[in-house]
Enzyme design. Structure first.
Site, PDB file in Angstrom:
ATOM      1  N   ASN A  19       6.843  -5.245   3.922  1.00  0.00           N
ATOM      2  CA  ASN A  19       6.270  -4.986   2.590  1.00  0.00           C
ATOM      3  C   ASN A  19       6.008  -6.322   1.906  1.00  0.00           C
ATOM      4  O   ASN A  19       6.916  -7.133   1.771  1.00  0.00           O
ATOM      5  CB  ASN A  19       7.253  -4.172   1.742  1.00  0.00           C
ATOM      6  CG  ASN A  19       7.385  -2.749   2.227  1.00  0.00           C
ATOM      7  OD1 ASN A  19       7.517  -2.511   3.422  1.00  0.00           O
ATOM      8  ND2 ASN A  19       7.342  -1.806   1.324  1.00  0.00           N
TER       9      ASN A  19
ATOM     10  N   THR B 199       7.675  -1.470   8.696  1.00  0.00           N
ATOM     11  CA  THR B 199       6.615  -2.268   8.071  1.00  0.00           C
ATOM     12  C   THR B 199       7.203  -3.422   7.261  1.00  0.00           C
ATOM     13  O   THR B 199       8.289  -3.311   6.703  1.00  0.00           O
ATOM     14  CB  THR B 199       5.773  -1.394   7.102  1.00  0.00           C
ATOM     15  OG1 THR B 199       6.643  -0.796   6.148  1.00  0.00           O
ATOM     16  CG2 THR B 199       4.997  -0.336   7.843  1.00  0.00           C
TER      17      THR B 199
ATOM     18  N   GLU C   9       1.864  -2.757   2.913  1.00  0.00           N
ATOM     19  CA  GLU C   9       2.777  -2.746   4.060  1.00  0.00           C
ATOM     20  C   GLU C   9       2.019  -3.033   5.338  1.00  0.00           C
ATOM     21  O   GLU C   9       0.948  -2.474   5.561  1.00  0.00           O
ATOM     22  CB  GLU C   9       3.399  -1.366   4.242  1.00  0.00           C
ATOM     23  CG  GLU C   9       4.050  -0.776   3.039  1.00  0.00           C
ATOM     24  CD  GLU C   9       4.688   0.574   3.398  1.00  0.00           C
ATOM     25  OE1 GLU C   9       4.844   0.883   4.591  1.00  0.00           O
ATOM     26  OE2 GLU C   9       5.002   1.309   2.458  1.00  0.00           O
TER      27      GLU C   9
HETATM   28  C1  LIG Z   1      -0.899   2.286   9.544  1.00  0.00           C
HETATM   29  C2  LIG Z   1      -0.184   3.009   8.436  1.00  0.00           C
HETATM   30  C3  LIG Z   1      -0.796   4.089   7.802  1.00  0.00           C
HETATM   31  C4  LIG Z   1      -0.160   4.775   6.766  1.00  0.00           C
HETATM   32  N1  LIG Z   1      -0.792   5.836   6.162  1.00  0.00           N
HETATM   33  C5  LIG Z   1      -0.157   6.534   5.186  1.00  0.00           C
HETATM   34  C6  LIG Z   1      -0.788   7.652   4.558  1.00  0.00           C
HETATM   35  O1  LIG Z   1      -1.938   7.997   4.832  1.00  0.00           O
HETATM   36  N2  LIG Z   1      -0.077   8.334   3.623  1.00  0.00           N
HETATM   37  C7  LIG Z   1       1.185   7.962   3.256  1.00  0.00           C
HETATM   38  O2  LIG Z   1       1.785   8.635   2.418  1.00  0.00           O
HETATM   39  N3  LIG Z   1       1.793   6.895   3.797  1.00  0.00           N
HETATM   40  C8  LIG Z   1       1.153   6.167   4.763  1.00  0.00           C
HETATM   41  N4  LIG Z   1       1.767   5.087   5.334  1.00  0.00           N
HETATM   42  C9  LIG Z   1       2.981   4.539   4.717  1.00  0.00           C
HETATM   43  C10 LIG Z   1       4.265   5.162   5.178  1.00  0.00           C
HETATM   44  O3  LIG Z   1       4.516   6.263   4.367  1.00  0.00           O
HETATM   45  C11 LIG Z   1       5.334   4.089   4.976  1.00  0.00           C
HETATM   46  O4  LIG Z   1       5.125   3.029   5.860  1.00  0.00           O
HETATM   47  C12 LIG Z   1       6.705   4.657   5.163  1.00  0.00           C
HETATM   48  O5  LIG Z   1       6.971   5.515   4.098  1.00  0.00           O
HETATM   49  C13 LIG Z   1       7.763   3.548   5.214  1.00  0.00           C
HETATM   50  O6  LIG Z   1       7.916   2.955   3.957  1.00  0.00           O
HETATM   51  P1  LIG Z   1       8.929   1.728   3.740  1.00  0.00           P
HETATM   52  O7  LIG Z   1       8.341   0.513   4.402  1.00  0.00           O
HETATM   53  O8  LIG Z   1       8.995   1.580   2.249  1.00  0.00           O
HETATM   54  O9  LIG Z   1      10.219   2.104   4.357  1.00  0.00           O
HETATM   55  C14 LIG Z   1       1.143   4.395   6.366  1.00  0.00           C
HETATM   56  C15 LIG Z   1       1.767   3.312   7.002  1.00  0.00           C
HETATM   57  C16 LIG Z   1       1.128   2.637   8.028  1.00  0.00           C
HETATM   58  C17 LIG Z   1       1.818   1.471   8.694  1.00  0.00           C
END
Ligand SMILES: Cc1cc2nc3c(=O)[nH]c(=O)nc-3n(C[C@H](O)[C@H](O)[C@H](O)COP(=O)(O)O)c2cc1C
Ligand SMILES: Nc1ncnc2c1ncn2[C@@H]1O[C@H](COP(=O)(O)OP(=O)(O)OP(=O)(O)O)[C@@H](O)[C@H]1O
Length: 314
Positions: A210, A208, A263
């Site tokens: 950020n 993602t 993100e």
């Molecule tokens: C479409 C989408 C839905 C997400 N839904 C959740 C969620 O419901 N709960 C959650 O804890 N993280 C959710 N995430 C976030 C992820 O935990 C996060 O992208 C991952 O930890 C990577 O984090 P970083 O970009 O800091 O590495 C979601 C991410 C995306 C792209």
């Protein structure tokens, strides 16, 4: 479009003008109608159209610490105003001294002496001057004294609500990006710079971008959204590029995150976005942010979100 900082920018020989005034945060459908009317009247009369707006938001000066969430930063606001065909954007620094101008002094000093208003166009609910004491009736009276006309545009509304920046901020804060888009006449946009996250996204198969936004930016409520990610290009001078994205806003409770993150997982994309200035246009709210029991169920859910994003943007 000419841009003036302050209201002393009129060139020598500046003639009469059609002026409209407001904070205009969001350039929503009501603002578009009022500004559009001013532009049309100016063209009919063969004079310049001027939008007078303020920076920073008057609330910040009138009640320090009460800065409302910002729907459109100044640069974006200017871009949207220019697209409406306005000749001059006059951004008045909203200082404590300026805030104390009485309605009469504001009209005399700004509209008459500097801008040579022949016509002032405002919405019916327009208020101005110290303590917002002035209204359309007073503006009309002053117009008779100083020799300008006033036209009050009827307020743009849907069945239940008169559109206003305040209403749209509430929609965005509640995650109702559909209602926000209806009032804006386009999706709500969040702008920011791509910064490093926890680098976990790559591992779970959904990298993602950020986004770091302005501190007053109107960030939608925590949850998952379908959005268009806008890349302005710029690098090689290409035009803007629009990519489908599943956007997550919240603290990522699955990983016991503390910081609120914005993100975007860009569909069908591989490339580097770090350091880029991007925008997200929010199209649909999909679901709330949840804590999952491990990575597997989270990944399955994100896959479902991506499918829903595709459908929402189709
Ligand atoms: C479409 C989408 C839905 C997400 N839904 C959740 C969620 O419901 N709960 C959650 O804890 N993280 C959710 N995430 C976030 C992820 O935990 C996060 O992208 C991952 O930890 C990577 O984090 P970083 O970009 O800091 O590495 C979601 C991410 C995306 C792209
Ligand atoms: N729904 C509307 N229809 C037509 N004109 C509007 C509408 N809302 C505001 N205007 C006009 O646009 C100008 C700028 O409005 P302004 O940005 O100050 O207020 P607003 O959109 O009502 O936001 P706020 O919620 O902060 O009061 C004013 O002349 C105002 O009367």
């Amino acid at each position: 479009m000419q841009r003036w900082r302050g209201y002393h920018g009129a060139p020598v020989g500046w003639g009469r003008s059609v002026v409209t005034i407001g904070v205009f945060d969001g350039i929503h459908q009501g603002h578009q109608t009022t500004i559009g009317h001013a532009v049309k009247r100016a063209r009919d009369m063969g004079v310049q159209s001027v939008v007078v707006t303020f920076d920073p938001h008057p609330a910040e000066v009138v009640r320090a610490g009460s800065h409302p969430a910002v729907l459109t930063e100044q640069a974006r606001k200017a871009e949207l105003i220019e697209a409406l065909g306005v000749d001059v954007l006059c951004v008045v620094p909203f200082t404590p001294d300026f805030s104390r101008l009485s309605p009469e002094a504001f009209v005399h000093d700004v509209l008459v002496e500097q801008l040579h208003a022949a016509l002032v166009v405002v919405g019916e609910n327009f208020r101005f001057g110290h303590r917002a004491a002035g209204d359309v009736a007073l503006l009309e009276r002053l117009g008779r004294t100083f020799g300008f006309a006033v036209e009050a545009a009827p307020l743009v509304a849907d069945a239940d609500t008169v559109y206003s920046s305040t209403y749209i901020r509430a929609c965005v804060a509640a995650g109702d990006v559909t209602a926000a888009a209806a009032a804006l006449g386009r999706p709500h946009r969040l702008e920011g710079v791509v910064v490093r996250g926890d680098q976990r996204g790559r591992e779970i198969g959904f990298p993602t971008a950020n986004l770091l936004c302005h501190r007053y930016a109107a960030v939608p409520a925590d949850g998952i959204y379908a959005a268009w990610l806008i890349r302005r290009g710029g690098r090689a001078g290409q035009g803007a590029e629009r990519l489908p994205a599943a956007v997550s806003i919240g603290t990522n409770p699955t990983f016991s995150g503390r910081e609120r993150r914005i993100e975007a997982y860009v569909l069908d994309f591989s490339g580097d976005l770090y350091g880029e200035r991007l925008a997200l246009d929010f199209v649909a709210y999909l679901r709330e942010m949840r804590s999952y029991d491990g990575i597997e169920p989270l990944v399955a859910q994100i896959a479902a979100d991506v499918a829903q994003t595709r459908a929402a943007l189709a």
